[in-house]
Design a protein around this motif. Structure first.
Motif, mmCIF file in Angstrom:
data_model
loop_
_atom_site.group_PDB
_atom_site.id
_atom_site.type_symbol
_atom_site.label_atom_id
_atom_site.label_comp_id
_atom_site.label_asym_id
_atom_site.label_seq_id
_atom_site.Cartn_x
_atom_site.Cartn_y
_atom_site.Cartn_z
ATOM 1 N N UNK A 43 85.105 18.796 28.242
ATOM 2 C CA UNK A 43 84.697 17.874 27.176
ATOM 3 C C UNK A 43 83.200 17.850 26.937
ATOM 4 N N UNK A 44 82.415 17.876 28.016
ATOM 5 C CA UNK A 44 80.959 17.884 27.866
ATOM 6 C C UNK A 44 80.508 19.118 27.088
ATOM 7 N N UNK A 45 81.089 20.258 27.411
ATOM 8 C CA UNK A 45 80.723 21.503 26.746
ATOM 9 C C UNK A 45 81.111 21.470 25.276
ATOM 10 N N UNK A 46 82.294 20.986 24.989
ATOM 11 C CA UNK A 46 82.748 20.929 23.599
ATOM 12 C C UNK A 46 81.871 20.008 22.756
ATOM 13 N N UNK A 47 81.491 18.868 23.313
ATOM 14 C CA UNK A 47 80.610 17.946 22.580
ATOM 15 C C UNK A 47 79.230 18.582 22.387
ATOM 16 N N UNK A 48 78.723 19.247 23.414
ATOM 17 C CA UNK A 48 77.416 19.908 23.305
ATOM 18 C C UNK A 48 77.445 20.979 22.219
ATOM 19 N N UNK A 49 78.488 21.776 22.194
ATOM 20 C CA UNK A 49 78.593 22.826 21.169
ATOM 21 C C UNK A 49 78.700 22.229 19.771
ATOM 22 N N UNK A 50 79.463 21.147 19.635
ATOM 23 C CA UNK A 50 79.584 20.486 18.332
ATOM 24 C C UNK A 50 78.244 19.920 17.887
ATOM 25 N N UNK A 51 77.530 19.304 18.822
ATOM 26 C CA UNK A 51 76.207 18.753 18.492
ATOM 27 C C UNK A 51 75.251 19.869 18.080
ATOM 28 N N UNK A 52 75.291 20.988 18.797
ATOM 29 C CA UNK A 52 74.437 22.117 18.423
ATOM 30 C C UNK A 52 74.796 22.652 17.043
ATOM 31 N N UNK A 53 76.074 22.669 16.700
ATOM 32 C CA UNK A 53 76.490 23.144 15.378
ATOM 33 C C UNK A 53 75.931 22.235 14.280
ATOM 34 N N UNK A 54 76.083 20.930 14.464
ATOM 35 C CA UNK A 54 75.573 19.976 13.472
ATOM 36 C C UNK A 54 74.049 20.070 13.390
ATOM 37 N N UNK A 55 73.402 20.164 14.537
ATOM 38 C CA UNK A 55 71.940 20.242 14.567
ATOM 39 C C UNK A 55 71.450 21.520 13.887
ATOM 40 N N UNK A 56 72.176 22.603 14.059
ATOM 41 C CA UNK A 56 71.799 23.861 13.409
ATOM 42 C C UNK A 56 71.850 23.737 11.893
ATOM 43 N N UNK A 57 72.878 23.085 11.385
ATOM 44 C CA UNK A 57 72.972 22.860 9.939
ATOM 45 C C UNK A 57 71.787 22.005 9.477
ATOM 46 N N UNK A 58 71.472 20.966 10.229
ATOM 47 C CA UNK A 58 70.315 20.134 9.892
ATOM 48 C C UNK A 58 69.020 20.923 9.928
ATOM 49 N N UNK A 59 68.880 21.801 10.919
ATOM 50 C CA UNK A 59 67.664 22.604 11.050
ATOM 51 C C UNK A 59 67.514 23.551 9.858
ATOM 52 N N UNK A 60 68.615 24.125 9.402
ATOM 53 C CA UNK A 60 68.559 25.000 8.226
ATOM 54 C C UNK A 60 68.081 24.199 7.019
ATOM 55 N N UNK A 61 68.554 22.959 6.890
ATOM 56 C CA UNK A 61 68.089 22.108 5.787
ATOM 57 C C UNK A 61 66.586 21.865 5.907
ATOM 58 N N UNK A 62 66.130 21.563 7.126
ATOM 59 C CA UNK A 62 64.687 21.341 7.338
ATOM 60 C C UNK A 62 63.913 22.577 6.912
ATOM 61 N N UNK A 63 64.351 23.746 7.347
ATOM 62 C CA UNK A 63 63.619 24.979 7.036
ATOM 63 C C UNK A 63 63.659 25.317 5.550
ATOM 64 N N UNK A 64 64.660 24.827 4.872
ATOM 65 C CA UNK A 64 64.715 25.026 3.424
ATOM 66 C C UNK A 64 63.662 24.179 2.717
ATOM 67 N N UNK A 65 63.249 23.095 3.357
ATOM 68 C CA UNK A 65 62.342 22.140 2.721
ATOM 69 C C UNK A 65 60.952 22.077 3.331
ATOM 70 N N UNK A 66 60.712 22.814 4.382
ATOM 71 C CA UNK A 66 59.402 22.765 5.038
ATOM 72 C C UNK A 66 59.048 24.158 5.550
ATOM 73 N N UNK A 67 57.776 24.468 5.583
ATOM 74 C CA UNK A 67 57.369 25.758 6.166
ATOM 75 C C UNK A 67 57.699 25.791 7.659
ATOM 76 N N UNK A 68 58.161 26.923 8.107
ATOM 77 C CA UNK A 68 58.487 27.094 9.521
ATOM 78 C C UNK A 68 57.275 26.823 10.397
ATOM 79 N N UNK A 69 56.099 27.205 9.914
ATOM 80 C CA UNK A 69 54.876 27.010 10.704
ATOM 81 C C UNK A 69 54.554 25.534 10.925
#
Length: 116
Positions: A43-69
């Motif tokens: 269960x811990x692993x599954x929740x961690x992977x799900x959180x990483x998936x959601x966070x990755x989508x959020x990070x892509x949104x951030x990178x779409x709106x802000x310079x990586x630097x």
């Protein structure tokens, strides 16, 4: 960076940090010789992977709106958040060196953020 982008960036950093603690909890809950069942139903692993998936989508949104630097230096905050959360949640030690390194990272993030 605009406030919504900063908040989204910090949310991603927090998500990555929490994910690291969840991965640690997953590792601690594994038997000495885990089988496929132990991995698939941890269960811990599954929740961690799900959180990483959601966070990755959020990070892509951030990178779409802000310079990586500008956005990426905020990821350095995870080097501060993870040890502090590990202390609070897992009872791990936080050394003076970790705190000093964290102060340097905060200074670097502040310096990078000011360049915006």
């Amino acid at each position: 960076m605009q406030l919504p982008i900063i908040l989204a960036t910090l949310t991603c950093v927090l998500g990555i940090s929490l994910g690291q603690l969840l991965f640690k909890k997953a590792a601690l809950s594994m038997p000495a010789s885990p089988g496929l069942h132990d991995w698939a139903f941890n269960g811990w692993l599954l929740v961690a992977l799900a959180l990483y998936a959601v966070t990755t989508v959020g990070w892509v949104w951030v990178l779409r709106n802000a310079p990586l630097s500008l956005a990426y230096p905020f990821m350095g905050l995870a080097f501060i958040i993870v040890p502090l959360l590990a202390r609070w949640w897992l009872g791990e030690a936080v050394t003076v060196q970790t705190l000093a390194g964290g102060a340097l990272i905060l200074a670097g993030v502040a310096l990078a953020a000011r360049s915006a």
